[in-house]
Design a protein around this motif. Structure first.
Motif, PDB file in Angstrom:
ATOM      1  N   GLU A 118      90.681  92.390  83.302  1.00  0.00           N
ATOM      2  CA  GLU A 118      90.144  93.689  83.914  1.00  0.00           C
ATOM      3  C   GLU A 118      88.756  93.873  83.768  1.00  0.00           C
ATOM      4  O   GLU A 118      88.252  94.428  84.650  1.00  0.00           O
ATOM      5  CB  GLU A 118      91.057  94.690  83.143  1.00  0.00           C
ATOM      6  CG  GLU A 118      92.541  94.756  83.577  1.00  0.00           C
ATOM      7  CD  GLU A 118      92.994  94.630  84.884  1.00  0.00           C
ATOM      8  OE1 GLU A 118      92.078  95.320  86.002  1.00  0.00           O
ATOM      9  OE2 GLU A 118      94.031  94.139  85.396  1.00  0.00           O
ATOM     10  N   PHE A 153      89.463 101.568  85.410  1.00  0.00           N
ATOM     11  CA  PHE A 153      89.467 100.323  84.613  1.00  0.00           C
ATOM     12  C   PHE A 153      90.483 100.582  82.988  1.00  0.00           C
ATOM     13  O   PHE A 153      91.322  99.738  82.976  1.00  0.00           O
ATOM     14  CB  PHE A 153      88.078  99.998  83.968  1.00  0.00           C
ATOM     15  CG  PHE A 153      87.730  98.932  82.687  1.00  0.00           C
ATOM     16  CD1 PHE A 153      88.217  97.613  82.832  1.00  0.00           C
ATOM     17  CD2 PHE A 153      88.043  99.597  81.390  1.00  0.00           C
ATOM     18  CE1 PHE A 153      88.214  96.896  81.779  1.00  0.00           C
ATOM     19  CE2 PHE A 153      87.791  98.944  80.510  1.00  0.00           C
ATOM     20  CZ  PHE A 153      87.966  97.431  80.483  1.00  0.00           C
ATOM     21  N   ASP A 212      94.082 100.840  84.122  1.00  0.00           N
ATOM     22  CA  ASP A 212      94.474  99.358  84.208  1.00  0.00           C
ATOM     23  C   ASP A 212      95.007  98.761  83.020  1.00  0.00           C
ATOM     24  O   ASP A 212      95.964  97.984  82.973  1.00  0.00           O
ATOM     25  CB  ASP A 212      93.699  98.689  85.270  1.00  0.00           C
ATOM     26  CG  ASP A 212      93.515  99.132  86.596  1.00  0.00           C
ATOM     27  OD1 ASP A 212      94.705  99.967  86.871  1.00  0.00           O
ATOM     28  OD2 ASP A 212      92.886  98.855  87.432  1.00  0.00           O
ATOM     29  N   VAL A 213      93.888  98.755  82.001  1.00  0.00           N
ATOM     30  CA  VAL A 213      94.214  98.075  80.935  1.00  0.00           C
ATOM     31  C   VAL A 213      95.417  98.515  80.094  1.00  0.00           C
ATOM     32  O   VAL A 213      96.216  97.910  79.521  1.00  0.00           O
ATOM     33  CB  VAL A 213      92.706  98.146  80.156  1.00  0.00           C
ATOM     34  CG1 VAL A 213      93.282  97.533  78.513  1.00  0.00           C
ATOM     35  CG2 VAL A 213      91.746  97.387  80.615  1.00  0.00           C
ATOM     36  N   ARG A 254      98.968  97.819  82.045  1.00  0.00           N
ATOM     37  CA  ARG A 254      99.039  96.351  81.794  1.00  0.00           C
ATOM     38  C   ARG A 254      99.571  96.099  80.412  1.00  0.00           C
ATOM     39  O   ARG A 254     100.544  95.390  80.349  1.00  0.00           O
ATOM     40  CB  ARG A 254      98.077  95.447  82.281  1.00  0.00           C
ATOM     41  CG  ARG A 254      97.922  95.293  83.826  1.00  0.00           C
ATOM     42  CD  ARG A 254      96.605  94.289  83.968  1.00  0.00           C
ATOM     43  NE  ARG A 254      97.322  92.943  83.717  1.00  0.00           N
ATOM     44  CZ  ARG A 254      96.441  92.048  83.590  1.00  0.00           C
ATOM     45  NH1 ARG A 254      95.275  91.925  83.906  1.00  0.00           N
ATOM     46  NH2 ARG A 254      97.081  90.699  83.071  1.00  0.00           N
ATOM     47  N   LYS A 279     100.138  97.168  86.340  1.00  0.00           N
ATOM     48  CA  LYS A 279      99.243  98.459  86.431  1.00  0.00           C
ATOM     49  C   LYS A 279      99.594  99.171  87.974  1.00  0.00           C
ATOM     50  O   LYS A 279     100.151  98.646  88.813  1.00  0.00           O
ATOM     51  CB  LYS A 279      97.679  97.929  86.696  1.00  0.00           C
ATOM     52  CG  LYS A 279      97.264  96.987  87.781  1.00  0.00           C
ATOM     53  CD  LYS A 279      95.985  96.479  87.476  1.00  0.00           C
ATOM     54  CE  LYS A 279      95.322  95.305  88.473  1.00  0.00           C
ATOM     55  NZ  LYS A 279      94.227  94.960  88.223  1.00  0.00           N
TER      56      LYS A 279
END
Length: 502
Positions: free
Chosen positions: A156, A182, A185-186, A189, A195
């Protein structure tokens, strides 16, 4: 014999009045002359001290503490509220009397948005909360699990670097928006195997999350003055809460239904699938229903995204305001990886003490969640003062980080102060407790700092940063909410550093 209904009402009221009077008289006779209460500012009838709180209560409370002391008693409506603003008083709450202050405030907004307090953050202290916290730590937040997610952070981060390279030739970039996406998304996941920012209405989802956190950070006057609860209906606040709760519930229901209908679909060994296994098999001995799963998912979504993106946002803000510190950090980061073609690994972070100092100094000045609430489960003495059961306690970690009794030149951004200090943010040094401490301390410290440190190192390694030409000085005003973001997005100019080909 028959009694007229009006006569019964009068008798009932007289009885209640007599019982109340006797109870107060007995209490006063037993405790009244002995009770030693903390200093208090004057209060208004009905409202108490609520009128002294603005949109940024951590600042209002700091101002009051300068006049009335590091431990003071306010009243939010009829709710006694202890305000703690020093390292010593915070130690009393979070260490000396940690068990007594291990409950959270149950607010009407929290109940509606967090599934009747079935999440980890505000669930009452007890077996249910202990089991949930244990599951979250073991399956998502332990050091071992955090290290296993390193490839997600690396992938990412690489995607964000490419996005910045793609967008910076067009001029200024919105770092606030990029950092929020960001971190989300981290988190997604790592916890859920996929995500959601890239799905349809992905930006709408981020905005919905922003509104939820703003609502959770709003003081609902009806919680403290029930007779004024109608205000939230009239001004539309209740309608906003119901709308956000409904939309999140529909989203989470879709996520759970998708997983349960497609159990063989590969998502990896992720937290959500483990939760669903516990839910279906009752393998922990504690009952976790569908709402419990939704509440935990929401905790992870909100806390994981908001606190980390807030910290990154303020780190970049302070570095842009202090170019000399930015250059010093860039020099150290680039020196560590100069023989590796500029590629950073997580092991390299251990060789970057100035990076750690910058992170600590940002946490000191800009604690992501400035006020940490707890509730006294029974009567206790704190620093010689009598504190009644049910008293709300607000630890102002933002004020503690700026306390002149603990810090030299507390308003100055100076990472070098940590080279002569062993103070850390793990919850043992009460001068710096941005994540809290004790039983109710944030269990996600390792997850947050691993994500934060790795991205920050890459941002300053890969690019040279500056303010746009039309900005002389950054607006440092804050936006209300659970976590305190910037009031205006952080916009900056990035130029790629061409040094790796030499």
């Amino acid at each position: 014999m028959q009694f007229h209904p009006f006569t019964l009402i009068i008798q009932a009221l007289l009885s209640l009045f007599l019982i109340s009077y006797i109870t107060k008289w007995l209490y006063k006779k037993t405790y009244g002359n002995k009770k030693n209460l903390p200093p208090s500012p004057p209060k208004l009838p009905i409202l108490g001290n609520l009128h002294q709180l603005g949109l940024l209560p951590h600042r209002n409370l700091q101002s009051l503490a300068k006049k009335y002391g590091p431990i003071m008693l306010l009243h939010f409506g009829n709710k006694p509220t202890l305000i703690v603003s020093s390292a010593d008083s915070a130690r009393e709450i979070m260490k000396t009397h940690d068990v007594i202050f291990s409950d959270r405030l149950e607010s009407s907004v929290g109940k509606r948005l967090l599934y009747n307090c079935k999440d980890v953050s505000i669930a009452p202290y007890g077996e249910y909360w202990r089991q949930l916290k244990s599951i979250c730590v073991l399956q998502l937040l332990s050091n071992k699990r955090v290290q296993s997610f390193h490839y997600i952070r690396e992938e990412e981060t690489a995607l964000l670097m490419k996005r910045i390279k793609r967008e910076y030739p067009t001029g200024s970039i919105d770092l606030s928006e990029m950092l929020t996406q960001f971190t989300n998304d981290v988190v997604c996941r790592s916890a859920f195997g996929k995500k959601y920012s890239a799905v349809e209405n992905g930006k709408k989802f981020i905005l919905l999350l922003k509104e939820l956190l703003e609502l959770l950070g709003t003081i609902s006057i009806g919680d403290f003055v029930p007779m004024l609860s109608w205000i939230n209906r009239v001004n539309g606040f209740d309608a906003r809460v119901d709308k956000v709760a409904r939309e999140f519930d529909e989203f989470f229901e879709g996520v759970i239904r998708e997983r349960m209908e497609n159990p063989k679909k590969l998502h990896g060994d992720n937290f959500l699938d483990i939760l669903l296994h516990i839910y279906q098999n009752n393998s922990t001995g504690v009952t976790i229903d569908r709402d419990s799963i939704k509440a935990i998912i929401l905790d992870v979504f909100a806390a994981g995204t908001d606190t980390t993106s807030t910290l990154l946002e303020w780190e970049m803000t302070e570095l842009l305001r202090n170019p000399t510190i930015m250059k010093k950090l860039q020099h150290q980061v680039r020196e560590v990886v100069k023989d590796k073609n500029g590629i950073i690994t997580e092991n390299d972070l251990e060789k970057m003490p100035y990076l750690k100092a910058v992170i600590k100094e940002t946490l000191r000045l800009h604690a992501p969640i400035p006020l940490l609430p707890r509730v006294a489960r029974k009567y206790v003495k704190v620093m010689g003062y009598d504190i009644s059961a049910g008293t709300l306690v607000m630890t102002n970690v933002w004020a503690i980080g700026r306390d002149p009794a603990s810090w030299h030149e507390p308003e100055k951004f100076d990472p070098d102060r940590f080279f002569d200090s062993r103070v850390d943010y793990q919850g043992l040094d009460f001068e710096l407790i941005p994540f809290g401490a004790g039983r109710r301390g944030c269990p996600g410290i390792s997850f947050a700092t691993a994500t934060n440190g790795f991205l920050l190192a890459n941002l300053v390694r890969e690019f040279d940063w500056a303010l746009p030409d039309d900005v002389e000085d950054l607006d440092m005003s804050e936006r209300p909410g659970v976590a305190i973001h910037r009031a205006v997005p952080l916009v900056a100019v990035a130029k790629q550093k061409k040094m790796w080909n030499s």
